[in-house]
Design an enzyme around this catalytic site. Structure first.
Site, mmCIF file in Angstrom:
data_model
loop_
_atom_site.group_PDB
_atom_site.id
_atom_site.type_symbol
_atom_site.label_atom_id
_atom_site.label_comp_id
_atom_site.label_asym_id
_atom_site.label_seq_id
_atom_site.Cartn_x
_atom_site.Cartn_y
_atom_site.Cartn_z
ATOM 1 N N ASP A 97 0.839 -1.196 0.000
ATOM 2 C CA ASP A 97 0.000 0.000 0.000
ATOM 3 C C ASP A 97 0.875 1.249 0.000
ATOM 4 O O ASP A 97 2.039 1.209 0.427
ATOM 5 C CB ASP A 97 -0.889 0.028 1.243
ATOM 6 C CG ASP A 97 -1.902 -1.107 1.250
ATOM 7 O OD1 ASP A 97 -2.196 -1.644 0.169
ATOM 8 O OD2 ASP A 97 -2.387 -1.439 2.348
HETATM 9 N N1 URA Z 1 -1.319 -5.943 3.835
HETATM 10 C C1 URA Z 1 -1.833 -4.686 3.837
HETATM 11 O O1 URA Z 1 -2.895 -4.440 4.379
HETATM 12 N N2 URA Z 1 -1.132 -3.722 3.209
HETATM 13 C C2 URA Z 1 0.078 -3.922 2.605
HETATM 14 O O2 URA Z 1 0.664 -2.990 2.069
HETATM 15 C C3 URA Z 1 0.584 -5.231 2.616
HETATM 16 C C4 URA Z 1 -0.122 -6.229 3.235
#
Ligand code: URA
Length: 233
Positions: A97
């Site tokens: 993310d």
């Molecule tokens: N899980 C999440 O919620 N976000 C990420 O960036 C990676 C794994």
């Protein structure tokens, strides 16, 4: 030269005509000549060129950067690397993310990329999370049993609590899947909001502690071998 993003095809022809391209010690004269960049020693405008077309990178992704090959508006992880990596087709392996930090692998090997992400492979990822509220045995059990996340039930995951406070807690989570917002949704399902998320491991690879946020380096031969083995190659 075009494949390496050094110049356009027509610029390459002009530079060859001007005698500024040397291959294996000889100045190229035929603008139509082809160069095996992996094997030949290439000099381009007075400097030697790294001609490898397949490369693999470990990046310590900072927050605020998109995991994408390109985006019209926002900065992407590709912009943290040298432009040659985009020219030769390096792509992120999966996604972190925008606000997640830590280990991101980028590779030009599409087959390995695809295999590492395949749900059938169960490549483990380890995340360090700071979440709201106090984590307890209840959450450890819920993660281990496999949480119901509405569209799917998460595979059993390992939750290790490092610090459980009144207001917030620190934990390490090991998951074998990589669904959208997976870790955030797993915590949300147990009543906790993720405040920060950092990936410290992807399959056999651990984030190099020498890499500050935004820094990257190519994988060593040993790391690449371990990653290829995790991909079943
Ligand atoms: N899980 C999440 O919620 N976000 C990420 O960036 C990676 C794994």
């Amino acid at each position: 030269m075009t494949a390496l993003g050094l110049c356009s095809r027509s610029e390459a022809k002009n530079l060859i005509r001007k005698g500024t391209v040397r291959v294996n010690g000889k100045t190229l004269s035929d603008p139509a000549s082809s160069v095996e960049t992996e094997q030949d020693t290439l000099f381009f405008q007075g400097s030697s060129v790294d001609g490898r077309l397949v490369r693999h990178v470990m990046l310590n992704k900072p927050a605020g950067i998109l995991t994408a090959a390109r985006d019209p508006k926002q900065p992407t992880v590709m912009e943290l690397l040298l432009p040659v990596y985009a020219s030769i087709g390096c792509m992120p392996v999966g996604r972190l993310d925008k606000d997640t930090t830590g280990l991101l692998i980028l590779t030009c090997d599409g087959e390995m990329n695809h295999r590492l992400l395949s749900p059938a492979r169960h490549v483990d990822k380890v995340y360090e999370a700071r979440v709201t509220g106090r984590l307890t045995e209840r959450e450890i059990r819920a993660f281990a049993e496999g949480l119901d996340l509405h569209e799917f039930t998460a595979q059993p995951a390992l939750l290790e609590i490092e610090k459980a406070g009144e207001d917030d807690s620190l934990a390490r989570v090991t998951v074998s899947e990589g669904k959208f917002h997976q870790v955030k949704r797993m915590f949300a399902a147990t009543g906790h909001e993720v405040l920060t998320l950092h990936r410290s491991r992807f399959g056999p690879l651990t984030l190099d502690p020498a890499l500050s946020e935004g820094d990257w380096r190519e994988l060593t031969e040993k790391e690449l071998g371990a990653l290829r083995a995790a991909a079943g190659m």
